[in-house]
Structure formats: C-alpha cells, structure tokens
Motif scaffolding. Structure first.
Motif, PDB file in Angstrom:
ATOM      1  N   GLY A  62       0.792  -1.221   0.000  1.00  0.00           N
ATOM      2  CA  GLY A  62       0.000   0.000   0.000  1.00  0.00           C
ATOM      3  C   GLY A  62       0.822   1.267   0.000  1.00  0.00           C
ATOM      4  O   GLY A  62       0.451   2.257  -0.613  1.00  0.00           O
ATOM      5  N   SER A  63       1.943   1.237   0.688  1.00  0.00           N
ATOM      6  CA  SER A  63       2.785   2.426   0.754  1.00  0.00           C
ATOM      7  C   SER A  63       4.248   2.029   0.673  1.00  0.00           C
ATOM      8  O   SER A  63       4.618   0.899   0.984  1.00  0.00           O
ATOM      9  N   PHE A  64       5.073   2.971   0.265  1.00  0.00           N
ATOM     10  CA  PHE A  64       6.492   2.728   0.020  1.00  0.00           C
ATOM     11  C   PHE A  64       7.245   2.778   1.339  1.00  0.00           C
ATOM     12  O   PHE A  64       7.559   3.846   1.857  1.00  0.00           O
ATOM     13  N   LYS A  65       7.500   1.592   1.895  1.00  0.00           N
ATOM     14  CA  LYS A  65       8.239   1.462   3.149  1.00  0.00           C
ATOM     15  C   LYS A  65       9.310   0.391   2.975  1.00  0.00           C
ATOM     16  O   LYS A  65       9.123  -0.552   2.199  1.00  0.00           O
ATOM     17  N   PRO A  66      10.434   0.505   3.707  1.00  0.00           N
ATOM     18  CA  PRO A  66      11.501  -0.489   3.574  1.00  0.00           C
ATOM     19  C   PRO A  66      11.029  -1.921   3.811  1.00  0.00           C
ATOM     20  O   PRO A  66      11.443  -2.843   3.105  1.00  0.00           O
TER      21      PRO A  66
END
Length: 304
Positions: free
Chosen positions: A161-165
């Motif tokens: 859903g979101s750009f996270k490591p």
C-alpha cells in the motif's frame, strides 16, 4: 483443480476504526454533531482476512493488538466471522492502534487520523504451519519472511500500500505484487502522465521483483500485463460514499479469486467490483459485499 480445503493466512496490521459520517468536511474550530458512528476492526491484511472468512474460507490471521478494549473487540470480530485467532497476540503495555475516520458521503472522500503509541510490539509466535495461500501487508517483517520462506509452494501475495523499507524487502518473496499507485510511483520515481508511463513503471517493478505485478488505480480499476498486453482493467460505476477499506477488500478478493483458479484478468475484474461495491456503504467491515453479489455484478457491463 481447485482445493476446496485451502488454508489461508493473513499477516500484518490490525487496528480499530471509528468512522464518523458527514455530508461536508467540518470547518476548523467548529463543533458538529453526527447521528451515529460506525466502529469495527481495520487494517489491510486484517480486512482481507475478514473478507475471506466472510466468503467461507478457512483463514488464520497473525498480528499484534493491545490487551485492551479495542484489541479484545478486534479478536471478538474475527472469532464471530470465523477467522482463526491462534496467532493473534494481545500484548501487554501496548495500545491497539485507533483510526478516526471522517467519511464525507457527498463525494466519497475520507480523512483519517491514526493514533499509534510508541510502545508497538511485534509478533513473537513462530508460525510453522503450512498454508496454501498467504497475504502479507509488510507490517510484520520478520514473521512474514519466516512464513513466506517456509511456504514456498503456497500462493503468496503482498498488499503493497505504501512505500516502506519493510514492504520493499518482502516484495521479492511473493508471487503477486499487488501495489497501490502511490507505492509504484514512489518506488520507481517515474511520473505518471500517460499510459506509456504506466508501462515503464510496471516494467521496472517486474524487473526488480520478478513477480506478477498489479497496480491499483482506485476508481479507475487496475493495471497489469495480460498475455503480453498491458491493460487497464476498469472498475464499475458506483456512487461512492465511503472509500475506507476498499483497497483492502480488493486485495482480499484478489487473494480469493487467484487462488480459486480464475485468470489474472478475471481476478482483477472481479476484485475491482468487490472494492467498488464496498464504497457504497460506510464502514470497512460493514461494507464488504458477499461473494454472490460480486459474481452477479460481474455479469453486468456497467464499467467506467
């Protein structure tokens, strides 16, 4: 042949949503009285797992909530719908994450305030079971890695859903990368102005992660590669009043259809329908359509 006794596992985020229904977004420094609010569990993998149970699948959920009022409500909801909570941990000295949602029913927008304390705990239970289908959302990195690597024969999906490591690290471990437009844009750094830009974005994701990539485009449907042809698979026309949880429901439906032998294109089309139908009602859990409704609507051609 589809195995009717498949075991599903959702791993990740579980929260509790409190949704206020309004006809216009309130002005700052004013008071507004609403007739009711809708309370239910939330979270990407959590909502997807709930949908799978609603659709009569054998599903487990693994994640962490607080040993508080809201954590207990989340567990109760899961148990009532039939989600196995053996790996849902209720941690002491941790507050369950709360989301306060203002749903503008006039235009379908929603504004979310999330309350998360600093004392977040992670999964401690080792899940050595074998599963047929696994959906992760990136919230529980170590547990997700352990389970995915222990279930190499399973159908494996990530809700990016979101750009996270954490999300990026899990992407190469799954068969299906089903990501939001925001994740795709943030990861690739490619501007989206035309269909050809979508192709470039898709190609980079496919090259980097070496899996099947589906990019969700909200009410426009989703984008993927079908038999060598790049396609936007459109959604249906609805009057949206609350979009909360629509993406989670898309992912739950995608998990169901792809694991039941539907083609990628038909999986995307029906998942679009499931997500769109959910926006016609307020509240993520209360808006979930049943399977028969999705399949029936799938016979219609009222696409955008």
């Amino acid at each position: 042949m589809v195995n009717d006794n498949m075991k599903y596992l959702g791993i990740g985020h579980a929260s509790f949503d409190i949704t206020y229904q309004v006809e216009a977004f309130p002005e700052e420094n004013t008071k507004k009285r609403v007739k009711k609010h809708i309370d239910c569990g939330g979270g990407p993998a959590s909502n997807a797992s709930y949908l799978l149970a609603l659709w009569n699948q054998s599903v487990f959920f693994q994640g962490v909530v607080g040993n508080d009022y809201y954590g207990k409500k989340i567990k109760e909801e899961f148990m009532e719908i039939g989600v196995d909570t053996s790996y849902l941990e209720q941690a002491e000295n941790m507050d369950t994450m709360l989301s306060f949602i203002i749903a503008n029913t006039t235009n379908g927008s929603r504004t979310i305030l999330t309350s998360q304390s600093d004392n977040v705990k992670r999964c401690t239970l080792h899940n050595t079971n074998k599963y047929d289908v696994i959906l992760v959302d990136g919230e529980e990195l170590e547990t997700s890695k352990e389970v995915l690597l222990n279930n190499k024969e399973a159908i494996k999906i990530i809700d990016a859903g979101s750009f996270k490591p954490n999300v990026v690290e899990l992407c190469p471990l799954v068969d299906y990368l089903v990501c939001s437009k925001n994740f795709a844009l943030d990861y690739t750094n490619i501007k989206y102005e035309s269909f050809s830009d979508l192709i470039k974005i898709h190609q980079q994701l496919s090259t980097d992660f070496k899996n099947i990539v589906v990019i969700t485009l909200e009410d426009k449907g989703c984008f993927t590669l079908i038999d060598g042809e790049y396609k936007i698979i459109p959604s249906i026309k609805v009057k949206a009043i609350d979009t909360t949880g629509a993406g989670d429901i898309f992912h739950g439906a995608f998990t169901y259809f792809i694991s039941h032998g539907y083609s990628l294109e038909e999986t995307c089309r029906l998942s679009n329908i499931a997500g769109a139908l959910s926006t016609e009602k307020v509240g993520g859990r209360y808006s979930m359509p049943n399977l028969d409704t999705v399949l029936e609507r799938g016979n219609n051609l009222d696409i955008i």
